[in-house]
Scaffold this motif. Structure first.
Motif, PDB file in Angstrom:
ATOM      1  N   ALA A  36     -29.034   0.950 -46.770  1.00 55.86           N
ATOM      2  CA  ALA A  36     -28.751   2.527 -46.620  1.00 55.86           C
ATOM      3  C   ALA A  36     -28.500   2.369 -44.990  1.00 55.86           C
ATOM      4  CB  ALA A  36     -30.296   2.741 -46.860  1.00 55.86           C
ATOM      5  N   GLY A  37     -27.659   3.365 -44.707  1.00 57.29           N
ATOM      6  CA  GLY A  37     -27.290   3.841 -43.237  1.00 57.29           C
ATOM      7  C   GLY A  37     -26.082   3.140 -43.139  1.00 57.29           C
ATOM      8  N   PRO A  38     -25.545   3.437 -42.112  1.00 58.42           N
ATOM      9  CA  PRO A  38     -24.222   2.815 -41.424  1.00 58.42           C
ATOM     10  C   PRO A  38     -24.445   1.188 -40.843  1.00 58.42           C
ATOM     11  CG  PRO A  38     -24.817   4.401 -39.913  1.00 58.42           C
ATOM     12  CD  PRO A  38     -25.736   4.450 -41.041  1.00 58.42           C
ATOM     13  N   ASP A  39     -23.464   0.252 -41.416  1.00 54.98           N
ATOM     14  CA  ASP A  39     -23.552  -1.025 -40.833  1.00 54.98           C
ATOM     15  C   ASP A  39     -23.411  -1.356 -39.459  1.00 54.98           C
ATOM     16  OD1 ASP A  39     -23.523  -1.825 -43.756  1.00 54.98           O
ATOM     17  OD2 ASP A  39     -21.666  -2.628 -43.482  1.00 54.98           O
ATOM     18  N   ALA A  40     -22.939  -0.406 -38.849  1.00 56.50           N
ATOM     19  CA  ALA A  40     -22.652  -0.276 -37.276  1.00 56.50           C
ATOM     20  C   ALA A  40     -24.005  -0.180 -36.623  1.00 56.50           C
ATOM     21  CB  ALA A  40     -21.557   0.401 -36.921  1.00 56.50           C
ATOM     22  N   GLY A  41     -25.063   0.249 -37.177  1.00 58.58           N
ATOM     23  CA  GLY A  41     -26.414   0.495 -36.524  1.00 58.58           C
ATOM     24  C   GLY A  41     -26.782   1.603 -36.856  1.00 58.58           C
ATOM     25  N   PRO A  42     -28.159   2.186 -36.413  1.00 58.63           N
ATOM     26  CA  PRO A  42     -28.548   3.584 -36.263  1.00 58.63           C
ATOM     27  C   PRO A  42     -27.875   4.379 -35.899  1.00 58.63           C
ATOM     28  CG  PRO A  42     -30.356   2.059 -35.551  1.00 58.63           C
ATOM     29  CD  PRO A  42     -29.182   1.241 -35.523  1.00 58.63           C
ATOM     30  N   GLU A  43     -27.829   5.735 -36.619  1.00 59.61           N
ATOM     31  CA  GLU A  43     -26.769   6.934 -36.349  1.00 59.61           C
ATOM     32  C   GLU A  43     -28.131   7.897 -36.032  1.00 59.61           C
ATOM     33  OE1 GLU A  43     -24.501   8.148 -39.609  1.00 59.61           O
ATOM     34  OE2 GLU A  43     -22.703   7.341 -38.159  1.00 59.61           O
ATOM     35  N   SER A  44     -27.646   8.918 -35.110  1.00 61.70           N
ATOM     36  CA  SER A  44     -28.521  10.078 -34.675  1.00 61.70           C
ATOM     37  C   SER A  44     -29.047  10.894 -35.985  1.00 61.70           C
ATOM     38  CB  SER A  44     -27.795  10.900 -33.885  1.00 61.70           C
ATOM     39  OG  SER A  44     -28.395  11.823 -33.570  1.00 61.70           O
ATOM     40  N   PRO A  45     -30.370  10.891 -36.269  1.00 64.97           N
ATOM     41  CA  PRO A  45     -31.379  11.194 -34.946  1.00 64.97           C
ATOM     42  C   PRO A  45     -32.210   9.739 -34.796  1.00 64.97           C
ATOM     43  CG  PRO A  45     -32.300  11.981 -37.022  1.00 64.97           C
ATOM     44  CD  PRO A  45     -30.913  11.644 -37.372  1.00 64.97           C
ATOM     45  N   TYR A  46     -31.706   8.857 -35.374  1.00 64.56           N
ATOM     46  CA  TYR A  46     -32.505   7.329 -35.457  1.00 64.56           C
ATOM     47  C   TYR A  46     -31.953   6.528 -34.225  1.00 64.56           C
ATOM     48  CZ  TYR A  46     -32.925   9.167 -40.342  1.00 64.56           C
ATOM     49  OH  TYR A  46     -33.146  10.059 -41.149  1.00 64.56           O
ATOM     50  N   PRO A  47     -32.756   5.737 -33.583  1.00 72.53           N
ATOM     51  CA  PRO A  47     -34.121   5.466 -33.808  1.00 72.53           C
ATOM     52  C   PRO A  47     -35.047   6.615 -33.578  1.00 72.53           C
ATOM     53  CG  PRO A  47     -33.363   3.993 -32.015  1.00 72.53           C
ATOM     54  CD  PRO A  47     -32.273   4.894 -32.317  1.00 72.53           C
ATOM     55  N   ILE A  48     -36.012   6.652 -34.251  1.00 67.60           N
ATOM     56  CA  ILE A  48     -37.133   7.606 -34.132  1.00 67.60           C
ATOM     57  C   ILE A  48     -38.293   7.039 -33.764  1.00 67.60           C
ATOM     58  CG2 ILE A  48     -38.728   9.428 -35.041  1.00 67.60           C
ATOM     59  CD1 ILE A  48     -36.100  10.648 -36.474  1.00 67.60           C
ATOM     60  N   ARG A  49     -39.176   7.238 -32.679  1.00 65.76           N
ATOM     61  CA  ARG A  49     -40.161   6.705 -32.206  1.00 65.76           C
ATOM     62  C   ARG A  49     -41.451   7.504 -32.524  1.00 65.76           C
ATOM     63  NH1 ARG A  49     -39.037   5.160 -25.952  1.00 65.76           N
ATOM     64  NH2 ARG A  49     -37.170   3.813 -26.392  1.00 65.76           N
ATOM     65  N   LEU A  50     -42.411   6.947 -33.556  1.00 72.23           N
ATOM     66  CA  LEU A  50     -43.729   7.428 -33.804  1.00 72.23           C
ATOM     67  C   LEU A  50     -44.897   6.578 -33.402  1.00 72.23           C
ATOM     68  CD1 LEU A  50     -43.176   9.194 -37.278  1.00 72.23           C
ATOM     69  CD2 LEU A  50     -42.772  10.246 -34.910  1.00 72.23           C
ATOM     70  N   SER A  51     -46.047   6.967 -33.095  1.00 75.46           N
ATOM     71  CA  SER A  51     -47.101   6.293 -32.832  1.00 75.46           C
ATOM     72  C   SER A  51     -48.421   7.208 -33.317  1.00 75.46           C
ATOM     73  CB  SER A  51     -47.390   6.195 -31.275  1.00 75.46           C
ATOM     74  OG  SER A  51     -46.410   5.503 -30.689  1.00 75.46           O
TER      75      SER A  51
ATOM     76  N   TYR B 177     -38.038   5.817 -45.723  1.00 76.83           N
ATOM     77  CA  TYR B 177     -37.324   5.398 -44.576  1.00 76.83           C
ATOM     78  C   TYR B 177     -37.408   3.792 -44.325  1.00 76.83           C
ATOM     79  CZ  TYR B 177     -36.980  10.323 -43.001  1.00 76.83           C
ATOM     80  OH  TYR B 177     -36.656  11.766 -43.218  1.00 76.83           O
ATOM     81  N   TYR B 178     -36.799   3.149 -43.468  1.00 79.99           N
ATOM     82  CA  TYR B 178     -37.081   1.719 -43.035  1.00 79.99           C
ATOM     83  C   TYR B 178     -37.224   1.977 -41.678  1.00 79.99           C
ATOM     84  CZ  TYR B 178     -32.131   1.374 -42.341  1.00 79.99           C
ATOM     85  OH  TYR B 178     -30.773   1.266 -42.379  1.00 79.99           O
ATOM     86  N   GLY B 179     -37.615   0.646 -40.968  1.00 75.58           N
ATOM     87  CA  GLY B 179     -38.013   0.592 -39.607  1.00 75.58           C
ATOM     88  C   GLY B 179     -38.824  -0.713 -39.168  1.00 75.58           C
ATOM     89  N   VAL B 180     -39.169  -0.576 -37.917  1.00 73.87           N
ATOM     90  CA  VAL B 180     -40.040  -1.742 -37.435  1.00 73.87           C
ATOM     91  C   VAL B 180     -41.128  -1.313 -36.821  1.00 73.87           C
ATOM     92  CG1 VAL B 180     -40.049  -3.429 -35.606  1.00 73.87           C
ATOM     93  CG2 VAL B 180     -37.850  -2.728 -36.627  1.00 73.87           C
ATOM     94  N   VAL B 181     -42.336  -2.081 -37.084  1.00 75.16           N
ATOM     95  CA  VAL B 181     -43.539  -1.554 -36.649  1.00 75.16           C
ATOM     96  C   VAL B 181     -44.106  -2.656 -35.717  1.00 75.16           C
ATOM     97  CG1 VAL B 181     -44.107   0.014 -38.480  1.00 75.16           C
ATOM     98  CG2 VAL B 181     -44.959  -2.471 -38.347  1.00 75.16           C
ATOM     99  N   ALA B 182     -45.268  -2.534 -34.749  1.00 74.62           N
ATOM    100  CA  ALA B 182     -45.935  -3.186 -34.037  1.00 74.62           C
ATOM    101  C   ALA B 182     -47.405  -2.622 -33.877  1.00 74.62           C
ATOM    102  CB  ALA B 182     -45.563  -3.397 -32.633  1.00 74.62           C
ATOM    103  N   LEU B 183     -48.553  -3.601 -33.957  1.00 71.25           N
ATOM    104  CA  LEU B 183     -49.924  -3.324 -33.945  1.00 71.25           C
ATOM    105  C   LEU B 183     -50.432  -3.749 -32.801  1.00 71.25           C
ATOM    106  CD1 LEU B 183     -50.904  -4.409 -37.590  1.00 71.25           C
ATOM    107  CD2 LEU B 183     -50.300  -2.051 -36.709  1.00 71.25           C
ATOM    108  N   ASP B 184     -51.354  -3.014 -32.243  1.00 73.16           N
ATOM    109  CA  ASP B 184     -51.961  -3.370 -30.858  1.00 73.16           C
ATOM    110  C   ASP B 184     -52.613  -4.607 -31.077  1.00 73.16           C
ATOM    111  OD1 ASP B 184     -53.182  -3.568 -28.815  1.00 73.16           O
ATOM    112  OD2 ASP B 184     -53.730  -1.304 -28.442  1.00 73.16           O
TER     113      ASP B 184
END
Ligand SMILES: Cc1cc2nc3c(=O)[nH]c(=O)nc-3n(C[C@H](O)[C@H](O)[C@H](O)COP(=O)(O)O)c2cc1C
Ligand SMILES: Nc1ncnc2c1ncn2[C@@H]1O[C@H](COP(=O)(O)OP(=O)(O)O)[C@@H](O)[C@H]1O
Ligand SMILES: [Mg+2]
Length: 209
Positions: free
Chosen positions: A11-26, A64-71
């Motif tokens: 899902a999404g373009p091979d060239a990389g995230p397209e606006s509005p992505y990346p979106i940051r949430l915490s 959606y898909y993305g990347v997460v980090a935990l404190d």
């Protein structure tokens, strides 16, 4: 109801995230309805929807898909690459698939943001087979979580059965994995020294607690 159509493998373009992505949430990991593990065998870390409502009020509901980090100060994790217990201050960046919305199968009245953390992309995918065992970590309620959304997979649907919902989430995990394995997306997870400065900034943000 889910349309009876074959699913795209990425899902999404091979060239990389397209606006509005990346979106940051915490946010801190909060309690949901307790269905993820119990009904589906698919744990989802729920975070408050406040950050989303404030920064991206118009973002469509869906998967959606993305990347997460935990404190790492709040949750020490095994580093999948080395097998070592990672007690250092360096958070582990992990692939994720998530749902934002009202879970039409359960008819929720409040919007939830729920993240399923997948195993490292270097490991074989547990969700490549039918009726898989989904990734399970020790519980990390209250831990602060940073999420970078990189792309949209599909709308939320209602389903004829819980098994049909589980099967679609299994395919979501595979789509997320294949999407993140593309060169322009892998760099959000792994620093190969080649990343553009905005990607490095997003990775630094993910690791900032
Ligand atoms: C990748 C992914 C896709 C999902 N897609 C749907 C969906 O299309 N329809 C739906 O009703 N729920 C969907 N869900 C949400 C599950 O129903 C939800 O995770 C479950 O109700 C657990 O909720 P809880 O965290 O409150 O226990 C999805 C969850 C994930 C992780
Ligand atoms: N792979 C994983 N992805 C997300 N959360 C996980 C994972 N493994 C374990 N968990 C834990 O399970 C909890 C979510 O389980 P779930 O059944 O969805 O309960 P809740 O309804 O409270 O969100 C998370 O808050 C987290 O502490
Ligand atoms: Mg959950």
């Amino acid at each position: 109801m889910r349309p009876d159509k074959p699913r795209d493998p990425v899902a999404g373009p091979d060239a990389g995230p397209e606006s509005p992505y990346p979106i940051r949430l915490s946010g801190p990991v909060i309690k949901g309805f307790g269905r993820g593990s119990k009904d589906l065998g698919i744990p989802t870390a729920n975070i408050p929807a406040d950050d989303l409502s404030e920064k991206h009020p118009d973002l469509t509901t869906g998967v959606y898909y993305g990347v997460v980090a935990l404190d790492p100060k709040e949750f020490a994790q095994e580093n999948g690459l080395t097998g070592d217990i990672e007690n250092s201050h360096k958070p582990i960046l992990q692939p994720a698939v998530l749902s934002i919305g009202y879970n039409p199968y359960y008819k929720n009245t409040v919007r939830s943001v729920e993240i399923h953390i997948m195993p490292p992309l270097t490991q074989p995918s547990p969700t490549a087979v039918a009726r898989p065992k989904f990734n399970r970590l020790p519980d990390f309620y209250d831990t602060h979580l940073n999420l970078l959304i990189l792309g949209y997979i599909r709308p939320e649907f209602d389903y004829v059965s819980v098994d049909a919902l589980i099967e679609d989430i299994r395919v979501d995990c595979e789509v997320a994995r294949e999407s993140l394995l593309r060169d322009a997306y892998k760099q959000y997870l792994v620093d190969d020294g080649q990343g553009a400065s905005d990607i490095n900034e997003d990775r630094t943000w993910l690791s900032s607690f």
